[in-house]
Design a protein around this motif. Structure first.
Motif, mmCIF file in Angstrom:
data_model
loop_
_atom_site.group_PDB
_atom_site.id
_atom_site.type_symbol
_atom_site.label_atom_id
_atom_site.label_comp_id
_atom_site.label_asym_id
_atom_site.label_seq_id
_atom_site.Cartn_x
_atom_site.Cartn_y
_atom_site.Cartn_z
ATOM 1 N N ASP A 40 0.801 -1.221 0.000
ATOM 2 C CA ASP A 40 0.000 0.000 0.000
ATOM 3 C C ASP A 40 0.835 1.273 0.000
ATOM 4 N N GLY A 41 2.168 1.161 -0.045
ATOM 5 C CA GLY A 41 2.986 2.362 -0.092
ATOM 6 C C GLY A 41 4.327 2.196 0.596
ATOM 7 N N LEU A 42 5.055 3.313 0.729
ATOM 8 C CA LEU A 42 6.376 3.289 1.347
ATOM 9 C C LEU A 42 6.269 3.386 2.866
ATOM 10 N N VAL A 43 7.138 2.629 3.538
ATOM 11 C CA VAL A 43 7.254 2.703 4.987
ATOM 12 C C VAL A 43 8.693 3.108 5.304
ATOM 13 N N LEU A 44 8.852 4.233 6.015
ATOM 14 C CA LEU A 44 10.173 4.683 6.439
ATOM 15 C C LEU A 44 10.615 3.810 7.605
ATOM 16 N N THR A 45 11.719 3.062 7.412
ATOM 17 C CA THR A 45 12.133 2.087 8.427
ATOM 18 C C THR A 45 13.439 2.447 9.116
ATOM 19 N N GLU A 46 14.318 3.227 8.441
ATOM 20 C CA GLU A 46 15.614 3.574 9.027
ATOM 21 C C GLU A 46 15.942 5.025 8.713
ATOM 22 N N ALA A 84 7.672 3.686 10.410
ATOM 23 C CA ALA A 84 7.661 2.493 11.256
ATOM 24 C C ALA A 84 7.584 2.887 12.731
ATOM 25 N N GLU A 85 6.829 2.104 13.509
ATOM 26 C CA GLU A 85 6.708 2.388 14.936
ATOM 27 C C GLU A 85 8.068 2.357 15.615
ATOM 28 N N GLU A 86 8.909 1.422 15.211
ATOM 29 C CA GLU A 86 10.276 1.365 15.731
ATOM 30 C C GLU A 86 11.226 1.822 14.618
ATOM 31 N N LEU A 87 11.314 3.127 14.455
ATOM 32 C CA LEU A 87 12.190 3.690 13.432
ATOM 33 C C LEU A 87 13.640 3.479 13.855
ATOM 34 N N LYS A 88 14.369 2.679 13.065
ATOM 35 C CA LYS A 88 15.736 2.318 13.432
ATOM 36 C C LYS A 88 16.721 3.403 13.002
ATOM 37 N N THR A 89 17.844 3.441 13.684
ATOM 38 C CA THR A 89 18.954 4.297 13.285
ATOM 39 C C THR A 89 19.912 3.476 12.432
#
Length: 522
Positions: A480-486, A509-514
């Protein structure tokens, strides 16, 4: 009677209005002397003119090995069909290729086909079939419902058709006669038996020879030397002399750009990467390092031209190949070389210290058979509908190359590149990354200028996985689209990411990683 002649004698038999096919992969295996002789004859006599050229992929570097740029002249070239185009700035002149100018100014008919279609179309010509039919490319710029592969307004003829077979849609490339084939090898005997002992690639040489002879045409082969008949083992001869009409000897033919000859591209040696220089620290290196984290072991992984081809170099630099660990990474490109190290820049296409080689047509059989499970590719634009573009943007018309075939047939995809372009300057340290000067051109756009591959559609409908890797952020492509994960340490999500996109990701993302800190270490 010997078939050996000068380049000018060989091209003298080319008639006005002929269809001419030529081999070449950037600087690799380019029959430059013959293409140059065509131009010299045209400049002197005004003939042959009105030629249609078929280049399965971009031929020459438009600089020291000019390739297709030799024949880029109005009157000489009526039409060009190519799997890719070459568009560098010549460091000596500051100019881009003449062929690109002719396309921009609508002076010729120009078409861009996927390299896979360009290769497989030759097989259909060779076996006198009506055409090549494939699902690969549906929904992309080669689909007649979009541009049909046309690059200029002069390109009025529909070379690709949409057809239905057994209730399903296909792209159909009708065959047509080829009058002249221009190929290259390392050596020939006087009968024309060709061997490739000094070439890192075979590409489409055999396919072109078979196709042209099936049409009753003439084949001209450029080689570095001529040897006696029956002096080579039959396993060394890849093209029989019955397919060759004329032999042109160029003892100075280049192996590739800036390289007259380098046996390390031929295999059969101990691994030695000491010649390699580390990539300079910058956003491209961060992208390559992050992409390298995705490359799986003991899985055939294919790398495309551009930012993605830097990843193997960083893998070597960061010690991932220590001992014999490189044997766990099965790397290839669309041009048929397997094993060793995928190279970048002008040396892309061949691998350093390869273990095996397929000709170009067979390599696309391999790709289209789904044998490259993992693919790393570059991106120029990614849009709000989930489409990626690398084939046409701004004034650039590089074409798709092997991109469409690779993307369509892989299981897991990553797309690599900087977040913006055109003047991007970053400050990078072990603490992360900051933007010193933002790029002028945004790459995450509402609507891509051209659809090279509909990523999100194929994630949703065919179960592919896809990620987009940049120097400051990583996205997962979901149905359904892009998810920002890092996100990179030091980067402001709102200012440096969201405000540099014409559209918003579907979610963060709920847990956006570094992003890992060692990606940014010098």
């Amino acid at each position: 009677m010997s078939k050996v002649c000068s380049a000018s004698e060989a091209v003298s038999m080319i008639r006005d209005g002929s269809n001419v096919a030529s081999v070449g992969v950037i600087g690799w295996i380019t029959p430059d002397s013959i293409l140059k002789a065509i131009r010299e004859r045209y400049d002197a006599d005004g003939s042959p003119g009105n030629l249609s050229f078929y280049f399965p992929c971009g031929t020459g570097d438009s600089m020291g090995i000019r390739g297709m740029d030799w024949v880029a002249a109005p009157g000489l070239m009526k039409r060009i069909v190519s799997g890719s185009y070459v568009n560098p700035v010549n460091p000596q002149t500051g100019r881009r290729p003449e062929l690109m100018r002719l396309i921009r100014e609508n002076q010729i008919e120009a078409y861009s086909w996927p390299i896979g279609a360009s290769m497989h179309w030759l097989r259909e010509v060779a076996r006198n079939s009506p055409g090549y039919m494939t699902k690969i490319g549906l929904g992309t710029y080669v689909d007649p419902r979009q541009q049909g592969g046309k690059l200029t307004d002069r390109s009025e003829e529909d070379l690709i058709r949409l057809v239905e077979f057994d209730g399903e849609e296909y792209l159909y490339y009708p065959t047509r006669k080829l009058d002249v084939g221009i190929i290259r090898a390392t050596s020939a005997d006087e009968f024309g038996n060709l061997s490739f002992e000094g070439e890192a690639l075979m590409s489409s040489s055999l396919a072109i020879a078979l196709a042209v002879k099936a049409c009753g045409g003439k084949v001209i082969a450029q080689v570095g030397s001529v040897t006696g008949r029956r002096t080579r083992a039959v396993q060394e001869v890849k093209i029989p002399g019955v397919l060759v009409d004329h032999i042109v000897v160029d003892s100075e033919q280049m192996m590739v750009t800036d390289t007259h000859f380098d046996s390390a591209y031929l295999g059969g040696q101990s691994l030695d990467f000491s010649r390699l220089a580390p990539l300079p620290m910058g956003p491209d290196k961060v992208v390559a390092r992050r992409a390298a984290r995705e490359v799986p072991r003991k899985t055939v992984s294919i790398f495309g031209f551009g930012a993605s081809s830097d990843a193997p170099l960083t893998m070597w630099e960061d010690g991932l190949f220590e001992g014999d660990k490189i044997n766990d990474y099965w790397m290839t490109t669309e041009h048929g070389t397997f094993g060793g190290l995928v190279m970048s820049g002008w040396q892309f296409s061949a691998n350093l210290h390869p273990e095996a080689l397929l000709d170009g047509l067979s390599q696309f059989d391999f790709i289209n058979g789904g044998n490259c499970k993992f693919a790393a590719l570059a991106f120029a634009q990614f849009d709000s509908h989930g489409n990626v573009n690398v084939s046409r943007f701004g004034t650039f018309n590089p074409g798709a190359g092997g991109f469409i075939d690779i993307a369509h047939n892989a299981r897991d995809l990553i797309f690599t590149g900087t977040f913006t372009t055109g003047g991007l300057v970053t400050d990078i340290s072990s603490q992360g990354l900051s933007i010193a000067n933002e790029g002028r051109v945004q790459k995450f756009v509402n609507n891509a200028e051209q659809i090279t591959y509909p990523v999100m559609k194929n994630v949703r409908e065919r179960g592919q996985t896809a990620k987009i890797i940049t120097e400051r952020a990583v996205f997962q492509v979901e149905p359904d689209g892009l998810v920002l994960t890092e996100i990179a340490q030091g980067v402001d999500v709102r200012k440096d990411v969201l405000e540099q996109m014409e559209f918003r990701p579907k979610r963060i993302a709920e847990e956006l990683k570094t992003m890992e800190s060692d990606l940014f270490k010098a």
